[in-house]
Design a protein around this motif. Sequence first.
Motif, PDB file in Angstrom:
ATOM      1  N   ILE A 182       0.869  -1.174   0.000  1.00 27.33           N
ATOM      2  CA  ILE A 182       0.000   0.000   0.000  1.00 27.33           C
ATOM      3  C   ILE A 182       0.910   1.229   0.000  1.00 27.33           C
ATOM      4  O   ILE A 182       1.727   1.410   0.907  1.00 27.33           O
ATOM      5  N   ALA A 183       0.772   2.060  -1.026  1.00 26.62           N
ATOM      6  CA  ALA A 183       1.720   3.153  -1.233  1.00 26.62           C
ATOM      7  C   ALA A 183       1.836   4.068  -0.022  1.00 26.62           C
ATOM      8  O   ALA A 183       2.941   4.506   0.330  1.00 26.62           O
ATOM      9  N   SER A 184       0.729   4.366   0.626  1.00 24.52           N
ATOM     10  CA  SER A 184       0.742   5.285   1.769  1.00 24.52           C
ATOM     11  C   SER A 184       0.954   4.568   3.107  1.00 24.52           C
ATOM     12  O   SER A 184       0.934   5.208   4.160  1.00 24.52           O
ATOM     13  N   MET A 185       1.176   3.252   3.057  1.00 24.16           N
ATOM     14  CA  MET A 185       1.449   2.466   4.265  1.00 24.16           C
ATOM     15  C   MET A 185       2.660   1.571   3.998  1.00 24.16           C
ATOM     16  O   MET A 185       2.511   0.369   3.752  1.00 24.16           O
ATOM     17  N   PRO A 186       3.870   2.128   4.011  1.00 23.60           N
ATOM     18  CA  PRO A 186       5.053   1.349   3.654  1.00 23.60           C
ATOM     19  C   PRO A 186       5.169   0.046   4.437  1.00 23.60           C
ATOM     20  O   PRO A 186       4.912   0.002   5.649  1.00 23.60           O
ATOM     21  N   ASN A 187       5.516  -1.014   3.726  1.00 22.20           N
ATOM     22  CA  ASN A 187       5.722  -2.347   4.313  1.00 22.20           C
ATOM     23  C   ASN A 187       4.437  -2.964   4.852  1.00 22.20           C
ATOM     24  O   ASN A 187       4.483  -3.869   5.686  1.00 22.20           O
ATOM     25  N   TYR A 188       3.290  -2.479   4.361  1.00 23.17           N
ATOM     26  CA  TYR A 188       2.018  -3.138   4.670  1.00 23.17           C
ATOM     27  C   TYR A 188       1.341  -3.462   3.350  1.00 23.17           C
ATOM     28  O   TYR A 188       1.438  -2.683   2.397  1.00 23.17           O
ATOM     29  N   PHE A 189       0.624  -4.596   3.310  1.00 23.96           N
ATOM     30  CA  PHE A 189       0.254  -5.175   2.032  1.00 23.96           C
ATOM     31  C   PHE A 189      -1.217  -5.576   1.961  1.00 23.96           C
ATOM     32  O   PHE A 189      -1.862  -5.834   2.977  1.00 23.96           O
ATOM     33  N   ARG A 190      -1.703  -5.645   0.729  1.00 19.51           N
ATOM     34  CA  ARG A 190      -2.951  -6.326   0.420  1.00 19.51           C
ATOM     35  C   ARG A 190      -2.600  -7.730  -0.056  1.00 19.51           C
ATOM     36  O   ARG A 190      -1.657  -7.903  -0.819  1.00 19.51           O
ATOM     37  N   TYR A 191      -3.411  -8.720   0.357  1.00 19.96           N
ATOM     38  CA  TYR A 191      -3.133 -10.106   0.012  1.00 19.96           C
ATOM     39  C   TYR A 191      -4.299 -10.727  -0.756  1.00 19.96           C
ATOM     40  O   TYR A 191      -5.462 -10.528  -0.391  1.00 19.96           O
TER      41      TYR A 191
END
Length: 330
Positions: free
Chosen positions: A46-55
Amino acid sequence: MYPLRRNRRLRTNEAVRSLVRETIIAPSDFLVPLFIVEGKGVKEEIASMPNYFRYSLDLLENEIKELWALGLKSVLLFVKVSDNLKDNAGKEAINPDGLMQRAIKTVKNVCPDMLVMTDVALDPYSEFGHDGIIENGKVVNDATNEFLAEMSISHAQAGANFVAPSDMMDGRILTIREALEDDGFTDTGIMSYSAKYASAFYGPFRDALDSAPVDMQEIPKDKKTYQMDYANRFEAIRETEMDIDEGADIVMVKPGLCYLDIVRDIKNAVDVPVAVYQVSGEYSMLKAAAEKGWLDHDAVMMEQITAIKRAGADVIASYFAKDVVKIIQS
């Protein structure tokens, strides 16, 4: 004469500091938010949440296994819904084969003992990005509640342990509780977002789900007619006590850091577990400051999490959960 009591004796070294530490962080404190998308082999940052992802669901399986191995035993599911499935009524939310329903089953198939909580709100499914149904330019309360109850039943049927209404409609906890009871889901819990403020800290989350309110002249541009005014304190206690009376098992304060006074007020006032959501803006601010070299990421992260628990949180929903647990287990 020197004082007989010297408080610094209890700060002499890490051994004594850890021995007398009042607030201890453990993996069992955390509820891990997870963002789910359609597709296969998808793990997108997620561009605005570095190192957090959609799966995607197949990679969600691996994430669940990793969380469980770390001792993280509770997740909170959110789904990113395709635009072509969005409407004003949010009908896709009650599709038994919808993404949320399949996500619940995926988690339970991989790890039956994982506690699964689900977001209950219309904004991911709404063409307008609001948490309720729009009629005549307004977010309507009672019709929204009836639909949230249907959504909750659908999640319970898929295997959710808790539903988590995040909408802030009046009376929705009672409507959901009665619907769950009538359908035989007496063991399905409700974690209510009881004191959810109309905060500016939610921006990255709305990016993650593409769920921001749309800018249209005939509808509200923000959520201030249902989320709470951040200037208010005693209203939070009133909202929370009403939710408990209506059947909430866990109550939540959202956001976290700017509302720790509210957390303590509610903790002192109620006898059910209190959750706190450390929201996306809080996460992203620290990531950005650390990237600039302005803050020590891990030190500030641990201080923030400790402050949230010290204020009275029994449950902490945080995007930092994995990072924190890795530190305390190292």
